[in-house]
Write a protein that holds these residues in place. Sequence first.
Motif, PDB file in Angstrom:
ATOM      1  N   VAL A  45       0.834  -1.199   0.000  1.00 16.76           N
ATOM      2  CA  VAL A  45       0.000   0.000   0.000  1.00 16.76           C
ATOM      3  C   VAL A  45       0.872   1.253   0.000  1.00 16.76           C
ATOM      4  O   VAL A  45       0.615   2.208  -0.742  1.00 16.76           O
ATOM      5  CB  VAL A  45      -0.961   0.004   1.217  1.00 16.76           C
ATOM      6  N   LYS A  46       1.907   1.241   0.837  1.00 14.42           N
ATOM      7  CA  LYS A  46       2.817   2.397   0.893  1.00 14.42           C
ATOM      8  C   LYS A  46       3.504   2.608  -0.454  1.00 14.42           C
ATOM      9  O   LYS A  46       3.646   3.736  -0.916  1.00 14.42           O
ATOM     10  CB  LYS A  46       3.854   2.203   1.989  1.00 14.42           C
ATOM     11  N   GLU A  47       3.920   1.513  -1.069  1.00 15.86           N
ATOM     12  CA  GLU A  47       4.559   1.592  -2.390  1.00 15.86           C
ATOM     13  C   GLU A  47       3.590   2.169  -3.425  1.00 15.86           C
ATOM     14  O   GLU A  47       4.002   2.896  -4.335  1.00 15.86           O
ATOM     15  CB  GLU A  47       5.040   0.208  -2.821  1.00 15.86           C
ATOM     16  N   ALA A  48       2.306   1.870  -3.262  1.00 16.84           N
ATOM     17  CA  ALA A  48       1.283   2.384  -4.176  1.00 16.84           C
ATOM     18  C   ALA A  48       0.995   3.871  -3.938  1.00 16.84           C
ATOM     19  O   ALA A  48       0.329   4.499  -4.744  1.00 16.84           O
ATOM     20  CB  ALA A  48       0.000   1.573  -4.035  1.00 16.84           C
ATOM     21  N   GLY A  49       1.479   4.398  -2.830  1.00 17.63           N
ATOM     22  CA  GLY A  49       1.298   5.812  -2.544  1.00 17.63           C
ATOM     23  C   GLY A  49       0.036   6.149  -1.772  1.00 17.63           C
ATOM     24  O   GLY A  49      -0.327   7.317  -1.655  1.00 17.63           O
ATOM     25  N   ALA A  96     -13.655  -3.235   0.726  1.00 16.13           N
ATOM     26  CA  ALA A  96     -12.931  -4.050   1.703  1.00 16.13           C
ATOM     27  C   ALA A  96     -12.306  -5.267   1.042  1.00 16.13           C
ATOM     28  O   ALA A  96     -12.698  -5.685  -0.044  1.00 16.13           O
ATOM     29  CB  ALA A  96     -13.856  -4.495   2.838  1.00 16.13           C
ATOM     30  N   ARG A  97     -11.341  -5.816   1.739  1.00 11.78           N
ATOM     31  CA  ARG A  97     -10.745  -7.098   1.400  1.00 11.78           C
ATOM     32  C   ARG A  97     -10.605  -7.879   2.697  1.00 11.78           C
ATOM     33  O   ARG A  97     -10.224  -7.323   3.724  1.00 11.78           O
ATOM     34  CB  ARG A  97      -9.378  -6.955   0.748  1.00 11.78           C
ATOM     35  N   LYS A 107       4.285 -12.360  -0.674  1.00  2.91           N
ATOM     36  CA  LYS A 107       4.369 -11.628  -1.944  1.00  2.91           C
ATOM     37  C   LYS A 107       2.966 -11.343  -2.474  1.00  2.91           C
ATOM     38  O   LYS A 107       2.682 -10.252  -3.001  1.00  2.91           O
ATOM     39  CB  LYS A 107       5.177 -12.452  -2.951  1.00  2.91           C
ATOM     40  N   LYS A 108       2.068 -12.297  -2.317  1.00  4.01           N
ATOM     41  CA  LYS A 108       0.688 -12.103  -2.760  1.00  4.01           C
ATOM     42  C   LYS A 108       0.039 -10.962  -1.977  1.00  4.01           C
ATOM     43  O   LYS A 108      -0.635 -10.103  -2.559  1.00  4.01           O
ATOM     44  CB  LYS A 108      -0.107 -13.400  -2.562  1.00  4.01           C
ATOM     45  N   ALA A 109       0.250 -10.920  -0.652  1.00  3.86           N
ATOM     46  CA  ALA A 109      -0.301  -9.847   0.175  1.00  3.86           C
ATOM     47  C   ALA A 109       0.280  -8.504  -0.241  1.00  3.86           C
ATOM     48  O   ALA A 109      -0.443  -7.501  -0.368  1.00  3.86           O
ATOM     49  CB  ALA A 109      -0.047 -10.111   1.648  1.00  3.86           C
ATOM     50  N   TYR A 110       1.581  -8.470  -0.491  1.00  8.10           N
ATOM     51  CA  TYR A 110       2.245  -7.246  -0.962  1.00  8.10           C
ATOM     52  C   TYR A 110       1.631  -6.780  -2.289  1.00  8.10           C
ATOM     53  O   TYR A 110       1.299  -5.607  -2.443  1.00  8.10           O
ATOM     54  CB  TYR A 110       3.741  -7.494  -1.122  1.00  8.10           C
ATOM     55  N   ASP A 111       1.461  -7.706  -3.218  1.00  4.92           N
ATOM     56  CA  ASP A 111       0.899  -7.373  -4.528  1.00  4.92           C
ATOM     57  C   ASP A 111      -0.536  -6.864  -4.417  1.00  4.92           C
ATOM     58  O   ASP A 111      -0.946  -5.973  -5.164  1.00  4.92           O
ATOM     59  CB  ASP A 111       0.950  -8.578  -5.455  1.00  4.92           C
ATOM     60  N   LEU A 112      -1.322  -7.429  -3.494  1.00  7.76           N
ATOM     61  CA  LEU A 112      -2.687  -6.937  -3.282  1.00  7.76           C
ATOM     62  C   LEU A 112      -2.671  -5.496  -2.800  1.00  7.76           C
ATOM     63  O   LEU A 112      -3.489  -4.673  -3.225  1.00  7.76           O
ATOM     64  CB  LEU A 112      -3.424  -7.825  -2.298  1.00  7.76           C
ATOM     65  N   GLY A 113      -1.758  -5.165  -1.900  1.00  9.25           N
ATOM     66  CA  GLY A 113      -1.615  -3.794  -1.431  1.00  9.25           C
ATOM     67  C   GLY A 113      -1.153  -2.862  -2.532  1.00  9.25           C
ATOM     68  O   GLY A 113      -1.675  -1.758  -2.690  1.00  9.25           O
ATOM     69  N   LEU A 114      -0.219  -3.326  -3.307  1.00  7.48           N
ATOM     70  CA  LEU A 114       0.322  -2.533  -4.416  1.00  7.48           C
ATOM     71  C   LEU A 114      -0.752  -2.240  -5.461  1.00  7.48           C
ATOM     72  O   LEU A 114      -0.755  -1.176  -6.090  1.00  7.48           O
ATOM     73  CB  LEU A 114       1.508  -3.263  -5.047  1.00  7.48           C
ATOM     74  N   ALA A 115      -1.664  -3.158  -5.644  1.00  7.82           N
ATOM     75  CA  ALA A 115      -2.713  -3.019  -6.664  1.00  7.82           C
ATOM     76  C   ALA A 115      -3.722  -1.915  -6.345  1.00  7.82           C
ATOM     77  O   ALA A 115      -4.549  -1.587  -7.192  1.00  7.82           O
ATOM     78  CB  ALA A 115      -3.437  -4.350  -6.850  1.00  7.82           C
ATOM     79  N   LEU A 116      -3.645  -1.326  -5.175  1.00 11.75           N
ATOM     80  CA  LEU A 116      -4.577  -0.260  -4.819  1.00 11.75           C
ATOM     81  C   LEU A 116      -4.276   1.057  -5.520  1.00 11.75           C
ATOM     82  O   LEU A 116      -5.068   1.987  -5.435  1.00 11.75           O
ATOM     83  CB  LEU A 116      -4.579  -0.034  -3.302  1.00 11.75           C
ATOM     84  N   SER A 117      -3.141   1.129  -6.220  1.00 10.03           N
ATOM     85  CA  SER A 117      -2.792   2.401  -6.865  1.00 10.03           C
ATOM     86  C   SER A 117      -3.720   2.736  -8.017  1.00 10.03           C
ATOM     87  O   SER A 117      -4.428   1.941  -8.542  1.00 10.03           O
ATOM     88  CB  SER A 117      -1.356   2.348  -7.377  1.00 10.03           C
ATOM     89  N   THR A 120      -9.500 -13.223   0.028  1.00 12.65           N
ATOM     90  CA  THR A 120      -8.305 -14.005  -0.267  1.00 12.65           C
ATOM     91  C   THR A 120      -8.131 -15.021   0.860  1.00 12.65           C
ATOM     92  O   THR A 120      -8.051 -14.634   2.027  1.00 12.65           O
ATOM     93  CB  THR A 120      -7.056 -13.100  -0.341  1.00 12.65           C
ATOM     94  N   THR A 121      -8.112 -16.312   0.513  1.00  3.64           N
ATOM     95  CA  THR A 121      -7.872 -17.347   1.516  1.00  3.64           C
ATOM     96  C   THR A 121      -6.443 -17.852   1.381  1.00  3.64           C
ATOM     97  O   THR A 121      -5.940 -18.011   0.264  1.00  3.64           O
ATOM     98  CB  THR A 121      -8.863 -18.517   1.389  1.00  3.64           C
ATOM     99  N   ILE A 122      -5.827 -18.097   2.514  1.00  2.00           N
ATOM    100  CA  ILE A 122      -4.440 -18.556   2.543  1.00  2.00           C
ATOM    101  C   ILE A 122      -4.361 -19.782   3.449  1.00  2.00           C
ATOM    102  O   ILE A 122      -4.734 -19.731   4.617  1.00  2.00           O
ATOM    103  CB  ILE A 122      -3.503 -17.437   3.040  1.00  2.00           C
ATOM    104  N   GLY A 123      -3.869 -20.875   2.902  1.00  2.00           N
ATOM    105  CA  GLY A 123      -3.722 -22.086   3.689  1.00  2.00           C
ATOM    106  C   GLY A 123      -3.239 -23.216   2.800  1.00  2.00           C
ATOM    107  O   GLY A 123      -3.289 -23.110   1.584  1.00  2.00           O
ATOM    108  N   ILE A 124      -2.713 -24.148   3.373  1.00  2.00           N
ATOM    109  CA  ILE A 124      -2.707 -24.694   4.716  1.00  2.00           C
ATOM    110  C   ILE A 124      -1.487 -24.112   5.458  1.00  2.00           C
ATOM    111  O   ILE A 124      -0.357 -24.345   5.055  1.00  2.00           O
ATOM    112  CB  ILE A 124      -2.619 -26.223   4.680  1.00  2.00           C
TER     113      ILE A 124
END
Length: 192
Positions: free
Chosen positions: A28-32, A123-124, A182-192, A164-168
């Motif tokens: 998210v921060k990277e997305a500004g 929301a996510r 990395k997936k969580a980071y990319d989701l945050g980045l996609a908010l730009s 987004t579900t993450i497991g096991i």
Amino acid sequence: MKNVVIINGHPFRESFNASLAYAYKSGVKEAGANVVEIFIGDLTFNPNLQYGYSKRMELEPDLQDAWKTIKQADHLVWIHPVWWGGMPSLMKGFIDRLFLPGMAFSPKENSIWWNKLLTGKTARIITTMDQPGWYYRLVYGRPSINQLKRCTLEFCGITPVEVTTIGIIKTSDNAKREKWLKKAYDLGLALS
């Protein structure tokens, strides 16, 4: 610029959920965008809605601050584990105490319908579990996701709500966890 609030519902600060929150926040921060994190486990409040809706309990200072933060948000990110098919009890208490009539929704007089007071927000949900997401969906019907997504967030007007579900988690190795981070980071980045 979006105002993003990450709400971490895992009560233990050293959990993998905290790592996911940090990764999302970095994206998210990277997305500004602006980002604030609420770690429910750090808050001091009574999670029991002691009187139901018959008598209003005063909000503790931590809940007052959390509500101001939520009200200012454009996008809410809820990160939590699935325990016994649901969310942690402290997270449920947080919702019970804050998402109240007159704050998150208001009943319409002489009607079964209600006004949604949190419209305009998105929301996510990022949820971790010790079973595959497909199994949780097919066998159990995703009770924690349905409760948070449909019965709370959408009920109050927050839409869309992505999941987004993450497991096991319990059998994952470092490589798998790095992939999820990395997936969580990319989701945050996609908010730009």
